[in-house]
Design a protein around this motif. Structure first.
Motif, PDB file in Angstrom:
ATOM      1  N   HIS A   1       5.368  -2.482 -11.008  1.00 13.43           N
ATOM      2  CA  HIS A   1       4.208  -2.068 -11.248  1.00 13.43           C
ATOM      3  C   HIS A   1       4.219  -1.747 -12.735  1.00 13.43           C
ATOM      4  CE1 HIS A   1       0.356   0.321 -11.728  1.00 13.43           C
ATOM      5  NE2 HIS A   1       0.132  -0.074 -10.467  1.00 13.43           N
TER       6      HIS A   1
ATOM      7  N   LYS B   1       0.724  -1.132   0.075  1.00 19.16           N
ATOM      8  CA  LYS B   1       0.035   0.023  -0.044  1.00 19.16           C
ATOM      9  C   LYS B   1       0.802   1.124   0.071  1.00 19.16           C
ATOM     10  CE  LYS B   1      -4.131  -1.991   2.370  1.00 19.16           C
ATOM     11  NZ  LYS B   1      -4.644  -2.019   3.571  1.00 19.16           N
ATOM     12  N   GLU B   2       1.855   1.158   0.773  1.00 21.44           N
ATOM     13  CA  GLU B   2       2.922   2.312   0.496  1.00 21.44           C
ATOM     14  C   GLU B   2       3.718   2.412  -0.580  1.00 21.44           C
ATOM     15  OE1 GLU B   2       2.790   4.426   3.181  1.00 21.44           O
ATOM     16  OE2 GLU B   2       0.989   3.073   4.029  1.00 21.44           O
ATOM     17  N   LEU B   3       3.697   1.559  -1.381  1.00 19.73           N
ATOM     18  CA  LEU B   3       4.602   1.598  -2.523  1.00 19.73           C
ATOM     19  C   LEU B   3       4.138   2.626  -3.662  1.00 19.73           C
ATOM     20  CD1 LEU B   3       4.842  -2.101  -3.601  1.00 19.73           C
ATOM     21  CD2 LEU B   3       6.817  -0.300  -2.358  1.00 19.73           C
ATOM     22  N   LYS B   4       5.023   3.472  -4.221  1.00 14.37           N
ATOM     23  CA  LYS B   4       4.620   4.199  -5.491  1.00 14.37           C
ATOM     24  C   LYS B   4       4.925   3.607  -6.643  1.00 14.37           C
ATOM     25  CE  LYS B   4       6.397   8.266  -2.896  1.00 14.37           C
ATOM     26  NZ  LYS B   4       7.346   9.592  -2.978  1.00 14.37           N
ATOM     27  N   HIS B   5       4.304   3.729  -7.751  1.00 16.75           N
ATOM     28  CA  HIS B   5       4.376   3.220  -8.829  1.00 16.75           C
ATOM     29  C   HIS B   5       5.971   3.066  -9.617  1.00 16.75           C
ATOM     30  CE1 HIS B   5       0.071   4.307 -10.081  1.00 16.75           C
ATOM     31  NE2 HIS B   5       0.092   3.107  -9.177  1.00 16.75           N
ATOM     32  N   GLU B   6       6.751   3.781  -9.232  1.00 16.04           N
ATOM     33  CA  GLU B   6       8.027   3.795  -9.701  1.00 16.04           C
ATOM     34  C   GLU B   6       9.065   3.086  -8.690  1.00 16.04           C
ATOM     35  OE1 GLU B   6       7.882   7.795  -7.382  1.00 16.04           O
ATOM     36  OE2 GLU B   6       6.545   6.605  -8.799  1.00 16.04           O
ATOM     37  N   ASP B   7       8.598   2.346  -7.679  1.00 13.04           N
ATOM     38  CA  ASP B   7       9.048   1.719  -6.625  1.00 13.04           C
ATOM     39  C   ASP B   7       9.149   0.247  -7.151  1.00 13.04           C
ATOM     40  OD1 ASP B   7       9.589   3.793  -5.062  1.00 13.04           O
ATOM     41  OD2 ASP B   7       7.913   3.206  -3.586  1.00 13.04           O
TER      42      ASP B   7
ATOM     43  N   LYS C   1       2.958   0.243 -14.568  1.00 14.38           N
ATOM     44  CA  LYS C   1       3.267   1.704 -15.024  1.00 14.38           C
ATOM     45  C   LYS C   1       4.991   2.190 -15.054  1.00 14.38           C
ATOM     46  CE  LYS C   1      -1.112   3.669 -13.834  1.00 14.38           C
ATOM     47  NZ  LYS C   1      -1.860   4.671 -12.957  1.00 14.38           N
ATOM     48  N   ASN C   2       5.611   1.239 -14.564  1.00 17.11           N
ATOM     49  CA  ASN C   2       7.030   1.419 -14.238  1.00 17.11           C
ATOM     50  C   ASN C   2       7.665   0.684 -15.289  1.00 17.11           C
ATOM     51  OD1 ASN C   2       9.588   2.172 -13.345  1.00 17.11           O
ATOM     52  ND2 ASN C   2       9.219   1.034 -11.168  1.00 17.11           N
TER      53      ASN C   2
END
Length: 216
Positions: free
Chosen positions: A78, A32-38, A80-81
């Motif tokens: 992700h 839940k805390e991840l960003k798409h670039e992670d 998106k990444n």
């Protein structure tokens, strides 16, 4: 995006599982805390097959590698990444990325929060129904016989949850899985809510629990 721009969030649940603690909520809280670039790297003593399907529905592709008999590394990227997806395999192996591993103390703190938080999921709320609909429900036929019955008693986490989710994957919408667990599977119930499955929980006299799950 260069390799050094890729940030890895790393979680090792092997020690967690060795203490017979269920790590599913810990993993999902991390996601839940991840960003798409992670990039999320999970260390576990087995290949987390049901988790792969769950995170795929959230937009993550994955690759798994077995380093030792009890050490699997699964990398999630992700959709998106796209840049990271092309570079992450080599970058993970070279260990040249900006990692944000969760320390043992962080894992214990999160586990404590998971235990103390309210995880008693309930079936999705039912919209208001008319009197005629309620009457039809009163005269509805007996519950459908389960298509799959699983006795998960005596299994160590996360095996009960993995077996149940794997069984649900094999089912068609409307089919039923009946499980018998050592206790009420609170983390599984949370996931059932997310998946839109209907379920009922029956506490048994010996402290165990039976859960009837209808795939949505």
């Amino acid at each position: 995006m260069s390799e050094t721009d890729v940030k890895i969030v790393e979680l090792d649940v092997r020690a967690h599982l060795s203490k017979k603690l269920e790590p599913f909520q810990l993993i999902m809280d991390t996601v839940k805390e991840l960003k798409h670039e992670d990039v999320f790297v999970l260390h576990a003593p087995f290949k987390p097959i049901p988790l792969l399907g769950i995170l795929k529905m959230k937009g993550y592709s994955s690759t798994s590698e077995r380093l030792e008999s009890n050490h699997w590394v699964t990398t999630f990227v992700h959709k998106k990444n796209k840049t990271a997806a092309a570079k992450v395999s080599a970058a993970v192996q070279s260990k040249s990325l900006d990692r944000q591993p969760l320390s043992a103390s962080s894992i214990e703190d999160l586990a404590s929060n998971d235990v103390n938080s309210s995880c008693e999921g309930q079936p999705p709320a039912i919209d208001a129904t008319s009197e005629s609909e309620l009457s039809a429900q009163d005269t509805a036929p007996a519950l459908q016989e389960p298509n799959i019955v699983l006795d998960n008693r005596g299994l160590e986490p996360p095996q009960p949850m993995m077996r149940t989710l794997a069984a649900l994957e094999r089912c068609k919408p409307g089919e039923v899985v009946l499980i018998h667990n050592d206790r009420v599977p609170v983390f599984l119930i949370e996931e059932l809510n997310q998946l839109g499955c209907l379920y009922t929980v029956e506490d048994q006299a010996d402290g165990t629990a039976k859960v009837r799950i209808e795939k949505g």
